[in-house]
Design a protein around this motif. Structure first.
Motif, PDB file in Angstrom:
ATOM      1  N   ILE A  87      -1.158  -2.640 -14.958  1.00  0.00           N
ATOM      2  CA  ILE A  87      -2.347  -2.990 -14.191  1.00  0.00           C
ATOM      3  C   ILE A  87      -3.075  -1.686 -13.890  1.00  0.00           C
ATOM      4  O   ILE A  87      -2.450  -0.704 -13.468  1.00  0.00           O
ATOM      5  CB  ILE A  87      -2.002  -3.699 -12.864  1.00  0.00           C
ATOM      6  N   ALA A  88      -4.373  -1.648 -14.107  1.00  0.00           N
ATOM      7  CA  ALA A  88      -5.119  -0.406 -13.918  1.00  0.00           C
ATOM      8  C   ALA A  88      -6.406  -0.673 -13.155  1.00  0.00           C
ATOM      9  O   ALA A  88      -6.989  -1.759 -13.232  1.00  0.00           O
ATOM     10  CB  ALA A  88      -5.437   0.235 -15.265  1.00  0.00           C
ATOM     11  N   SER A  89      -6.825   0.352 -12.414  1.00  0.00           N
ATOM     12  CA  SER A  89      -8.124   0.319 -11.752  1.00  0.00           C
ATOM     13  C   SER A  89      -9.137   1.044 -12.620  1.00  0.00           C
ATOM     14  O   SER A  89      -8.844   2.085 -13.207  1.00  0.00           O
ATOM     15  CB  SER A  89      -8.049   1.003 -10.384  1.00  0.00           C
ATOM     16  N   ARG A  90     -10.335   0.502 -12.705  1.00  0.00           N
ATOM     17  CA  ARG A  90     -11.413   1.125 -13.464  1.00  0.00           C
ATOM     18  C   ARG A  90     -12.147   2.193 -12.661  1.00  0.00           C
ATOM     19  O   ARG A  90     -13.085   2.820 -13.174  1.00  0.00           O
ATOM     20  CB  ARG A  90     -12.426   0.063 -13.894  1.00  0.00           C
ATOM     21  N   LEU A  91     -11.750   2.415 -11.414  1.00  0.00           N
ATOM     22  CA  LEU A  91     -12.504   3.298 -10.523  1.00  0.00           C
ATOM     23  C   LEU A  91     -11.902   4.695 -10.451  1.00  0.00           C
ATOM     24  O   LEU A  91     -10.691   4.860 -10.270  1.00  0.00           O
ATOM     25  CB  LEU A  91     -12.562   2.709  -9.114  1.00  0.00           C
ATOM     26  N   SER A  92     -12.750   5.702 -10.593  1.00  0.00           N
ATOM     27  CA  SER A  92     -12.375   7.092 -10.347  1.00  0.00           C
ATOM     28  C   SER A  92     -12.978   7.511  -9.015  1.00  0.00           C
ATOM     29  O   SER A  92     -14.144   7.227  -8.741  1.00  0.00           O
ATOM     30  CB  SER A  92     -12.910   8.001 -11.454  1.00  0.00           C
ATOM     31  N   GLY A  93     -12.174   8.197  -8.195  1.00  0.00           N
ATOM     32  CA  GLY A  93     -12.671   8.668  -6.905  1.00  0.00           C
ATOM     33  C   GLY A  93     -12.056   7.970  -5.719  1.00  0.00           C
ATOM     34  O   GLY A  93     -12.310   8.347  -4.574  1.00  0.00           O
ATOM     35  N   VAL A  94     -11.235   6.941  -5.971  1.00  0.00           N
ATOM     36  CA  VAL A  94     -10.592   6.199  -4.879  1.00  0.00           C
ATOM     37  C   VAL A  94      -9.139   5.931  -5.245  1.00  0.00           C
ATOM     38  O   VAL A  94      -8.736   6.088  -6.392  1.00  0.00           O
ATOM     39  CB  VAL A  94     -11.319   4.860  -4.601  1.00  0.00           C
ATOM     40  N   GLY A  95      -8.358   5.518  -4.249  1.00  0.00           N
ATOM     41  CA  GLY A  95      -6.960   5.191  -4.468  1.00  0.00           C
ATOM     42  C   GLY A  95      -6.785   3.746  -4.911  1.00  0.00           C
ATOM     43  O   GLY A  95      -7.656   2.887  -4.697  1.00  0.00           O
ATOM     44  N   PHE A  96      -5.635   3.492  -5.528  1.00  0.00           N
ATOM     45  CA  PHE A  96      -5.324   2.158  -6.053  1.00  0.00           C
ATOM     46  C   PHE A  96      -3.856   1.879  -5.783  1.00  0.00           C
ATOM     47  O   PHE A  96      -2.997   2.722  -6.036  1.00  0.00           O
ATOM     48  CB  PHE A  96      -5.600   2.119  -7.552  1.00  0.00           C
ATOM     49  N   SER A  97      -3.553   0.696  -5.235  1.00  0.00           N
ATOM     50  CA  SER A  97      -2.152   0.354  -4.973  1.00  0.00           C
ATOM     51  C   SER A  97      -1.942  -1.144  -5.095  1.00  0.00           C
ATOM     52  O   SER A  97      -2.876  -1.934  -4.953  1.00  0.00           O
ATOM     53  CB  SER A  97      -1.725   0.823  -3.573  1.00  0.00           C
ATOM     54  N   ILE A  98      -0.698  -1.509  -5.372  1.00  0.00           N
ATOM     55  CA  ILE A  98      -0.283  -2.911  -5.429  1.00  0.00           C
ATOM     56  C   ILE A  98       0.912  -3.056  -4.498  1.00  0.00           C
ATOM     57  O   ILE A  98       1.883  -2.298  -4.603  1.00  0.00           O
ATOM     58  CB  ILE A  98       0.103  -3.326  -6.855  1.00  0.00           C
ATOM     59  N   SER A  99       0.840  -4.014  -3.596  1.00  0.00           N
ATOM     60  CA  SER A  99       1.896  -4.161  -2.591  1.00  0.00           C
ATOM     61  C   SER A  99       2.225  -5.632  -2.378  1.00  0.00           C
ATOM     62  O   SER A  99       1.630  -6.520  -2.984  1.00  0.00           O
ATOM     63  CB  SER A  99       1.460  -3.510  -1.281  1.00  0.00           C
TER      64      SER A  99
END
Length: 743
Positions: free
Chosen positions: A384-396
């Motif tokens: 699973i990936a985020s398309r955004l650069s510049g912010v954090g991404f997490s799955i919980s």
């Protein structure tokens, strides 16, 4: 060309006439053929004129056309890669500027205002890199992968971030008959625009519908003929079974059972297949040239039963969620699910009713369109990936265990400490790694020396005062939760480097007093009518409604109270020594305390409580919920620019050093990719030269077979002109009639 003789004498005139015309026709035809060859430059116009040469010419022309297409491919590839090389060179300049800013921003060599100015320049570089990353050539975006008709990068509308709209596919074309060469560079290799979560192996169970091609992690099995012998006691029965063409495990079972009419049962479980005879023994072997039984792990001498090796089916879109983790599934999904945090957006993914991995992917993308879904490279886990650069991404988690059982929780017990904080890790073994002031007022210092994973940290802390001081993972969201039941005072985790990196530095005030607003209450004799700038307190308008820490509710009437002291007396008489109201010496308001329990203390919002300024809640003894220490980041040049801007503005030297290390690692890979482009351009030059040489050889062959040899043709043409003239003269003389022709 020789001319047949026209013999006079007793030869009939008709024959002489015919022979003369035939000679003229033959010579004229040859003359016209040469005339066509000279005028067109070609040896023949129709296949029938020279079938052998025509076939050779057709083959050569096809080779020439193919060669010309390959040359066109080479030139197009060269143009695309040259444009890409230029764009990468421009981005390389940005790397150099970033390193300059990091060096200038570290330490006290620059003032806060100078660092802020550098941060502004970094912000302009973000847009500059976006513009470069949206470079085009002949209408094609260079870094969009297969999605190359629209700009692959854009500024996000919901965050201070950059969104990647393309994909990571490679585009190739033939540069020789058997060689494909990529003519693009993946944004994933050069710009790293995705924050990726590579899931762990979630071991899908084997099922009857499992594809043969999915076995062994997607390597599949080349099915061939096997030999099966079943001996139920009446003598062995040996059958050669052709498994070629079987598509699924069910197909395999059907073919293996069919020849034995119930004497052999083939079944499957979560990991493989089992062959069991009705009685006696079963043996399996490969026939010469076949390796099927050995690959499946069922090659065996006679035995009461045979069990295959682990067939390890690869994950696919139609893999059922219930089949994961060896068939145990992903746990209850009603009321649980996933929590995905992507920049400022936090979304809950409801998994209830979902059946397949494809359903899961669709549900994730439905709640967060800035995500991409797929499988890990080896096919054993989810990606699973985020398309955004510049912010954090997490799955919980959302109160359950679905994220962990899907192998995609970004902060779990198995997470290595070295991976936390974008790979900066957590310093342990530095002495008092955790300094805890507990609720009973005591101090506990804990060393985490030797801890390698999140579970190690949990084990060490929970061994200090078992059941009283507890550290766990948050049930909703990511991060640690630490609680202490030793007392009702504040719980404080000192801001050591370790605690900060674990995300648990901070304090929770326990059974603190509820501090009221400033209503002008200065001393006990003051009149209530003077409070709130003379607006007073409507004590007869209702009651003071208090929900105490033990959960009980008291409703206190202040009717008849005229002074602050009257209010204090009335409240303090309710539960003397436990529920206490006093003046806040420095705040011009009241302080309410309650030691009946450890829960929240709440004063309901009404005219009385508002007039006294003590409406509100104090949460009592609750755990400290830490922050997420393992948010995933894209770690590409754009993401690093965002982080560099933030670090410069805050003067965070530690972050600048971490960014510098990330930048060095990224730059190394980036330069490798630039070198790869240069290598491909050199290869294209070689292909272009080779194709040009081949083109020359083919054209020479076509000239030899198909084009007219002008000097020879003109010479022959001239000779034929003379021959025709001579033939005509001879024919005229021979066929001239006189009186003697009739004697």
């Amino acid at each position: 060309m020789s001319l047949g003789p026209l013999l006079p004498g007793r030869i009939p005139n008709s024959l002489l006439f015919t022979r003369s015309l035939q000679n003229l026709d033959r010579v004229s035809s040859e003359y016209l053929r040469l005339q066509d060859q000279i005028s067109t430059g070609l040896k023949f116009q129709n296949i029938g004129e020279n079938p052998s040469a025509a076939i050779q010419t057709i083959v050569l022309q096809q080779s020439l056309e193919r060669n010309e297409q390959l040359q066109s491919n080479v030139e197009t590839n060269r143009s695309l890669l040259t444009a890409t090389e230029q764009a990468l060179g421009d981005i390389g300049d940005v790397f150099n500027q970033m390193q300059t800013f990091i060096l200038a921003g570290l330490g006290d060599g620059s003032s806060p205002s100078e660092k802020a100015q550098m941060a502004n320049e970094v912000d302009t570089l973000i847009q500059h890199v976006v513009n470069i990353s949206n470079s085009t050539f002949r209408g094609r975006y260079l870094f969009g992968g297969s999605q190359n008709t629209a700009a692959p990068f854009s500024i996000s509308k919901t965050d201070q971030a950059v969104r990647f709209n393309g994909d990571l596919e490679s585009i190739s074309s033939y540069v020789s008959l058997d060689n494909l060469l990529g003519n693009n560079v993946s944004a994933g290799d050069t710009l790293r625009p995705l924050a990726e979560v590579d899931g762990t192996d979630i071991d899908p169970a084997l099922s009857g519908s499992s594809k043969i091609s999915s076995l062994f992690g997607g390597d599949g099995v080349n099915l061939d003929v096997i030999e099966v012998t079943v001996d139920t006691g009446g003598g062995p029965q040996t059958e050669r079974i052709n498994l070629a063409g079987a598509q699924t495990i069910n197909d395999l079972i059907t073919r293996m059972e069919a020849p034995f009419a119930g004497d052999l049962t083939v079944a499957f479980d979560a990991t493989g297949i089992q062959l069991t005879p009705a009685a006696g023994t079963v043996a399996v072997a490969d026939v010469p040239g076949s390796r099927t039984a050995g690959k499946l792990g069922i090659a065996s001498a006679a035995a009461a039963g045979i069990t295959s090796t682990d067939l390890n089916p690869k994950l696919g879109l139609q893999t059922t969620l219930a089949s994961l983790n060896g068939g145990t599934g992903i746990g209850p999904t009603a009321g649980t699910g996933l929590v995905i945090t992507n920049g400022s957006r936090t979304s809950t993914v409801d998994l209830a009713g979902l059946t397949t991995v494809e359903d899961l992917f669709n549900a994730i993308k439905a709640v967060d369109p800035d995500t991409m879904t797929g499988f890990t490279e080896d096919g054993s886990g989810l990606k699973i990936a985020s398309r955004l650069s510049g912010v954090g991404f997490s799955i919980s988690e959302n109160g359950g265990t679905n994220a962990s059982l899907l192998g995609i929780r970004t902060f779990d017990t198995t997470t290595p400490l070295a991976e936390l904080n974008q790979g900066e890790g957590v310093p342990v073994g530095t002495g008092n790694d955790l300094e805890i002031t507990r609720r009973d007022g005591s101090t506990t210092n804990i060393s985490l020396e030797g801890a390698k994973t999140v579970q190690d940290v949990l084990n060490i802390v929970n061994a200090v005062d078992p059941g009283v001081l507890t550290l766990s993972l948050q049930t909703t969201g990511n991060g640690f939760t630490i609680s202490d039941s030793s007392g009702t005072g504040p719980l404080t985790i000192g801001a050591t480097d370790t605690a900060t990196k674990l995300g648990i530095a901070g304090s929770e005030d326990g059974n603190a007093e509820l501090i009221g607003a400033n209503v002008g209450a200065e001393s006990a004799p003051d009149l209530l009518a003077d409070l709130n700038d003379g607006a007073g307190v409507p004590v007869g308008a209702g009651t003071l409604d208090i929900t105490r820490r033990d959960g009980s509710v008291v409703n206190i009437s202040l009717a008849g109270a005229t002074t602050i002291q009257d209010v204090l007396n009335t409240v303090n008489a309710v539960d003397p020594g436990n529920l206490t109201l006093s003046l806040n010496a420095s705040g011009g308001g009241f302080r309410l305390a309650d030691n009946s329990g450890t829960g929240p203390l709440t004063v309901a919002d009404n005219a009385v409580s508002t007039g006294l300024g003590i409406n509100g809640t104090e949460d009592g003894v609750v755990p400290i919920d830490g922050t997420d220490p393992n948010q995933q980041r894209a770690d590409g040049v754009i993401d690093l620019l965002f982080r560099l801007s933030t670090a410069l503005r805050s003067g965070d030297n530690q972050s600048l050093e971490a960014i510098d290390r990330k930048l060095d690692a990224h730059l190394q890979e980036f330069n490798y990719q630039r070198g790869s482009v240069a290598g491909r351009l050199r290869s294209l030059d070689e292909y272009a030269n080779s194709l040009a040489d081949q083109d020359l050889v083919i054209q020479e062959a076509i000239v030899e077979v198909f084009h007219t040899d002008m000097p020879a043709a003109i010479t022959e043409y001239t000779n034929l002109q003379v021959s025709i003239q001579a033939t005509q003269q001879i024919a005229a003389q021979t066929l001239q009639l006189n009186l003697f022709n009739y004697l």
